[in-house]
Enzyme design. Structure first.
Site, mmCIF file in Angstrom:
data_model
loop_
_atom_site.group_PDB
_atom_site.id
_atom_site.type_symbol
_atom_site.label_atom_id
_atom_site.label_comp_id
_atom_site.label_asym_id
_atom_site.label_seq_id
_atom_site.Cartn_x
_atom_site.Cartn_y
_atom_site.Cartn_z
ATOM 1 C CD GLU A 12 -45.030 18.744 -26.896
ATOM 2 O OE1 GLU A 12 -44.126 18.343 -27.660
ATOM 3 O OE2 GLU A 12 -46.218 18.471 -27.094
ATOM 4 C CG ASP A 13 -42.268 18.451 -30.765
ATOM 5 O OD1 ASP A 13 -43.228 18.825 -30.066
ATOM 6 O OD2 ASP A 13 -42.398 17.618 -31.682
ATOM 7 C CG ASP A 58 -49.492 23.855 -34.361
ATOM 8 O OD1 ASP A 58 -49.348 24.994 -34.792
ATOM 9 O OD2 ASP A 58 -50.039 22.943 -35.010
ATOM 10 C CG PHE A 73 -45.591 20.881 -41.110
ATOM 11 C CD1 PHE A 73 -46.481 20.618 -40.079
ATOM 12 C CD2 PHE A 73 -44.701 19.892 -41.499
ATOM 13 C CE1 PHE A 73 -46.490 19.381 -39.443
ATOM 14 C CE2 PHE A 73 -44.701 18.652 -40.869
ATOM 15 C CZ PHE A 73 -45.601 18.391 -39.844
ATOM 16 N NE ARG A 114 -40.150 10.857 -35.533
ATOM 17 C CZ ARG A 114 -41.228 11.488 -35.066
ATOM 18 N NH1 ARG A 114 -41.112 12.654 -34.490
ATOM 19 N NH2 ARG A 114 -42.418 10.951 -35.181
HETATM 20 P P1 5GP Z 1 -50.659 21.181 -30.624
HETATM 21 O O1 5GP Z 1 -51.434 20.224 -29.795
HETATM 22 O O2 5GP Z 1 -50.000 22.303 -29.834
HETATM 23 O O3 5GP Z 1 -51.454 21.715 -31.780
HETATM 24 O O4 5GP Z 1 -49.544 20.388 -31.384
HETATM 25 C C1 5GP Z 1 -48.569 19.712 -30.764
HETATM 26 C C2 5GP Z 1 -47.937 18.657 -31.638
HETATM 27 O O5 5GP Z 1 -48.266 18.760 -33.048
HETATM 28 C C3 5GP Z 1 -46.439 18.822 -31.561
HETATM 29 O O6 5GP Z 1 -45.912 18.188 -30.415
HETATM 30 C C4 5GP Z 1 -45.999 18.188 -32.855
HETATM 31 O O7 5GP Z 1 -45.895 16.794 -32.694
HETATM 32 C C5 5GP Z 1 -47.116 18.492 -33.847
HETATM 33 N N1 5GP Z 1 -46.778 19.683 -34.660
HETATM 34 C C6 5GP Z 1 -47.308 20.903 -34.594
HETATM 35 N N2 5GP Z 1 -46.735 21.741 -35.477
HETATM 36 C C7 5GP Z 1 -45.786 21.018 -36.110
HETATM 37 C C8 5GP Z 1 -44.825 21.324 -37.149
HETATM 38 O O8 5GP Z 1 -44.699 22.434 -37.673
HETATM 39 N N3 5GP Z 1 -44.034 20.281 -37.544
HETATM 40 C C9 5GP Z 1 -44.111 19.046 -37.010
HETATM 41 N N4 5GP Z 1 -43.268 18.127 -37.478
HETATM 42 N N5 5GP Z 1 -44.997 18.719 -36.033
HETATM 43 C C10 5GP Z 1 -45.811 19.702 -35.597
#
Ligand code: 5GP
Length: 176
Positions: free
Chosen positions: A99-100, A103, A152, A165
């Protein structure tokens, strides 16, 4: 139109050094085993490309999983839709989800549940970034690049409305 500027949070060099360390750790942990890396699209495509080259074994299969999480602007709702599934089954395989960023944790929690129904031999998570301040559900992150504050971030695969990206570093967008 507002002028924007991206300030650096993690430099190309910092990321490369950490990816090398993660790759070395994964190489050691999976010694003598086959490994399926599941890259969660689109955000982790650059991280996966670098990470897989830092893993020193020929026993690696790369899979891509397309995911769309519904949300307004920069927040996630936790409803995850699979837009592109794996090309082959993962039953009996050692799987590492790449995963990137974790969050709220909702996406990874959903993917872990989904993958468990496919009976892999093992399943672990590798995330480049983690924002603990936003946690809604605790998920195990077996390999973590960096813990960051609640900002963010963009770059190194991460987007803001599909832009940024291709930045070679991770940064924060600021209005000038
Ligand atoms: P989660 O389900 O853990 O809340 O979020 C996962 C997804 O939300 C990440 O894989 C990403 O695509 C997006 N995301 C969450 N925080 C960020 C951020 O700070 N920047 C970006 N570009 N995407 C984010």
């Amino acid at each position: 139109m507002t002028q924007t500027h991206v300030s650096t949070l993690l430099s190309t060099e910092q990321i490369a050094a950490r990816v090398r360390e993660l790759g070395a750790q994964i190489t050691k942990d999976y010694e003598g085993r086959r490994l399926v890396l599941v890259s969660v699209l689109k955000g982790s495509f650059i991280f996966t490309a670098d990470l897989c080259r830092a893993i020193d074994t020929h026993q690696v299969r790369i899979e891509f999983l397309g995911v769309r999480s519904y949300g307004e602007g920069t927040s996630t709702s936790g409803v995850v839709q699979i837009t592109q599934d794996l090309s082959k089954p993962i039953e009996g395989e050692d799987v590492l989800i790449v995963e990137d960023i974790v969050d709220t944790g909702l996406t990874i929690a959903h993917l872990l549940e989904l993958f468990k129904t496919r009976h892999p031999a093992s399943i672990k998570v590798c995330s480049l970034l983690h924002k603990p301040a936003r946690t809604k559900i605790e998920v195990p992150i077996d390999y973590l690049g960096f813990t960051i504050e609640d900002r963010f971030v963009v770059g190194y695969g991460l987007d803001w409305a599909e832009r940024y990206r291709n930045l070679p570093f991770i940064g924060v967008v600021e209005a000038k």
